[in-house]
Each structure stands twice: as structure tokens, then as C-alpha cells.
Design a protein around this motif. Sequence first.
Motif, mmCIF file in Angstrom:
data_model
loop_
_atom_site.group_PDB
_atom_site.id
_atom_site.type_symbol
_atom_site.label_atom_id
_atom_site.label_comp_id
_atom_site.label_asym_id
_atom_site.label_seq_id
_atom_site.Cartn_x
_atom_site.Cartn_y
_atom_site.Cartn_z
ATOM 1 N N LYS A 196 0.864 -1.175 -0.029
ATOM 2 C CA LYS A 196 -0.097 0.036 0.212
ATOM 3 C C LYS A 196 0.744 1.182 -0.037
ATOM 4 C CE LYS A 196 -3.889 -2.261 2.216
ATOM 5 N NZ LYS A 196 -4.456 -2.239 3.541
ATOM 6 N N ASP A 197 2.338 1.093 0.146
ATOM 7 C CA ASP A 197 3.035 2.426 0.093
ATOM 8 C C ASP A 197 2.971 2.907 -1.234
ATOM 9 O OD1 ASP A 197 5.468 3.927 -0.521
ATOM 10 O OD2 ASP A 197 6.371 2.860 1.210
ATOM 11 N N PRO A 198 2.618 4.316 -1.271
ATOM 12 C CA PRO A 198 2.517 5.038 -2.758
ATOM 13 C C PRO A 198 3.657 4.738 -3.625
ATOM 14 C CG PRO A 198 2.055 6.358 -0.899
ATOM 15 C CD PRO A 198 2.440 5.302 -0.051
ATOM 16 N N HIS A 199 4.832 4.651 -2.887
ATOM 17 C CA HIS A 199 6.083 4.318 -4.253
ATOM 18 C C HIS A 199 5.768 3.034 -4.927
ATOM 19 C CE1 HIS A 199 8.763 7.488 -3.595
ATOM 20 N NE2 HIS A 199 9.158 7.190 -2.413
ATOM 21 N N VAL A 200 5.244 2.032 -4.191
ATOM 22 C CA VAL A 200 4.771 0.744 -5.022
ATOM 23 C C VAL A 200 3.442 0.848 -5.634
ATOM 24 C CG1 VAL A 200 4.445 -1.875 -4.282
ATOM 25 C CG2 VAL A 200 5.972 -0.492 -2.931
ATOM 26 N N VAL A 201 2.537 1.399 -5.049
ATOM 27 C CA VAL A 201 1.372 1.677 -5.829
ATOM 28 C C VAL A 201 1.379 2.346 -7.104
ATOM 29 C CG1 VAL A 201 -0.922 2.920 -5.744
ATOM 30 C CG2 VAL A 201 -0.242 1.504 -3.705
ATOM 31 N N GLU A 202 2.217 3.459 -6.912
ATOM 32 C CA GLU A 202 2.573 4.395 -8.144
ATOM 33 C C GLU A 202 3.852 3.799 -9.011
ATOM 34 O OE1 GLU A 202 1.771 8.634 -7.499
ATOM 35 O OE2 GLU A 202 0.738 7.942 -5.665
ATOM 36 N N GLU A 203 4.580 2.714 -8.640
ATOM 37 C CA GLU A 203 5.553 2.368 -9.439
ATOM 38 C C GLU A 203 6.689 3.163 -9.442
ATOM 39 O OE1 GLU A 203 3.612 0.577 -12.789
ATOM 40 O OE2 GLU A 203 2.855 -1.037 -11.807
ATOM 41 N N SER A 204 7.142 3.923 -8.541
ATOM 42 C CA SER A 204 8.353 4.847 -8.578
ATOM 43 C C SER A 204 9.439 3.928 -8.197
ATOM 44 C CB SER A 204 8.076 6.014 -7.901
ATOM 45 O OG SER A 204 7.749 5.706 -6.508
#
Length: 88
Positions: A66-74
Motif C-alpha cells: 500500500k506504500d505510494p511508491h509501490v502503488v505508483e511504481e516509482s
Amino acid sequence: MGYFAAFLHMLDVEKNKDVLPRHIQYLDELDAKGKIFARGPFTDKSGGLVVYVADSFEEANALALKDPHVVEESRELEMKEWKILVKD
């Protein structure tokens, strides 16, 4: 209770800059709930590390996904259970 290391390997430096504030806010919220043992970036700018405190690998992995870095694929996630060795 266990410790689980989330290696967040850099995928997109420019996207990372945009996502970073949401990533920090997400981790701040988990930290306030006692779900974070340690966190921070690697000095070589290749990504970062978050050590989660959880009852299972599955719980820690769900939090990391659920970490935004993982969700948004950065950044790309690599999860491992971490055993702390304590000196006697």
C-alpha cells in the motif's frame, strides 16, 4: 511479532520526487501506530528501506504493497523477514 524489511529499489527518479510526500505521510501514519521499526533512504540514492513490525509476513507485505511508491511504481518492492540478533 516480527520484523520485516521492505527494500524499495528506485525505478523512476522523477516520479519518485512526486510520490515522496505521499510515501512519507503513509509511513508517518504507520509509525504512529507502532508498525515501523526503522526507515530511511540509501545514501547512494538507489532507493530506501522500511522495517515493518507485524504479526506475520503477510501483514507486513500488505502494508508495504500500500506504500505510494509501490502503488505508483516509482520503486520496486522486495520483502524479507529480518531477524534481529541481540548480543548476550
